[in-house]
Scaffold this motif. Structure first.
Motif, PDB file in Angstrom:
ATOM      1  N   ASP A 102      -2.177  -0.821  -4.110  1.00 32.00           N
ATOM      2  CA  ASP A 102      -3.206  -0.133  -3.341  1.00 32.00           C
ATOM      3  C   ASP A 102      -2.688   1.204  -2.833  1.00 32.00           C
ATOM      4  N   ARG A 107      -2.803   3.763  -8.720  1.00 32.62           N
ATOM      5  CA  ARG A 107      -3.366   2.429  -8.516  1.00 32.62           C
ATOM      6  C   ARG A 107      -3.590   1.717  -9.856  1.00 32.62           C
ATOM      7  N   THR A 114       0.846  -1.193   0.000  1.00 34.38           N
ATOM      8  CA  THR A 114       0.000   0.000   0.000  1.00 34.38           C
ATOM      9  C   THR A 114       0.880   1.240   0.000  1.00 34.38           C
TER      10      THR A 114
END
Length: 308
Positions: free
Chosen positions: A32, A26, A3
């Motif tokens: 993410d 993304r 992420t």
């Protein structure tokens, strides 16, 4: 890294434009993303930009959070970013620029030319103030602060006859219908980098966002920002710049204004593109011409200093 944490100011505009960067990241990298909201000095202050101190006003806290590891990427409006390089951070991507123009939002669909004598026009920008007074010295230019909706509200409630805002910001948050007059870049160059976003990371992590880079946008905004740096002017100085690429040439026009709009210095230069040195070369030539014409004195008069 599963992420990527993307740091942003908490205003509606900042969240919206950072959200577009996070979405693009993304989609292009399949990683993410998570938005991290950070409050800056500019968000805390109600002082007009001319008194609050423009350089780093909206960027310092974002950079501190990035350096502290609270986020992995930060997104700036490029026009707010200081021109001096940071020793530990790098602008690793500049996505494609959108509309760089300023826009007038006035009551009754008035334009800049049809505003009545003595009309009250709001702006927090010394550059826009100087440009307004240069074109319409009869106007009453009022210092304002606040987010886009707050500024538009001054027109809706009758406090002001008009405000001037960046067209890009209005479009990004769906308020383009408020525009009554788009101001052409040829007559009204805007802040260096206006309409572009800067995606900044810690040095060595450029790979995180490299896919978002737009080569031509970086070239034109670097020309504009290098002109500002060479003039030793801050991002709140009364300096406008506009660069663009047409076929095999890159063009740059820079203007320096006195704060009352009574004096305007202009320099325009071009170079072959895609010569990698072209943005720097045209910025150097424009800066030299402007300084020879007295730009240093106008900028010093605005800042109250002999040298920035």
């Amino acid at each position: 890294m599963t992420t990527v944490r993307v740091g942003t100011r908490g205003s509606h505009l900042a969240l919206t434009q950072t959200g577009t960067v996070a979405d693009a990241l993304r989609k292009t990298t399949k990683v993410d993303t998570e938005l991290v909201t950070i409050t800056t000095d500019g968000d805390r202050s109600n002082e007009p930009l001319s008194r609050a101190g423009g350089v780093g006003l909206f960027t310092g806290a974002l950079r501190d959070s990035l350096l502290a590891g609270d986020c992995d990427v930060i997104v700036h409006s490029l026009k707010d970013l200081p021109t001096a390089p940071h020793p530990d951070l790098v602008v690793a991507a500049i996505p494609r620029r959108v509309d760089a123009r300023d826009a007038l939002c006035a009551r009754g669909d008035l334009t800049l030319d049809t505003l009545p004598e003595g009309a009250r026009v709001g702006t927090g920008s010394p550059r826009r103030r100087a440009q307004l007074l240069a074109r319409r010295p009869d106007l009453d230019v009022v210092d304002i602060r606040g987010n886009v909706d707050t500024r538009l509200g001054f027109v809706t409630d009758g406090t002001l006859d008009a405000v001037i805002l960046a067209a890009a910001g209005l479009e990004r948050i769906g308020r383009g219908a408020a525009v009554t007059d788009y101001l052409s870049l040829e007559r009204w160059p805007t802040a260096p980098g206006q309409g572009a976003l800067a995606v900044e990371v810690r040095r060595g992590q450029e790979h995180l966002v490299r896919a978002l880079e737009h080569k031509n946008t970086r070239a034109v905004v670097e020309a504009e920002r290098q002109l500002l740096a060479l003039l030793e002017a801050g991002c709140s100085a009364p300096v406008g710049a506009h660069a663009f690429i047409d076929n095999d040439l890159i063009f740059l026009t820079g203007r320096v204004y006195s704060t009352d709009g009574s004096t305007i210095l202009t320099a325009s230069h071009a170079a072959y593109w895609p010569d990698v040195d072209a943005p720097r070369e045209i910025a150097e030539r424009a800066a030299a011409e402007l300084r020879a014409a007295g730009a240093d004195d106008l900028i010093a008069a605005d800042t109250g200093a002999t040298n920035d």
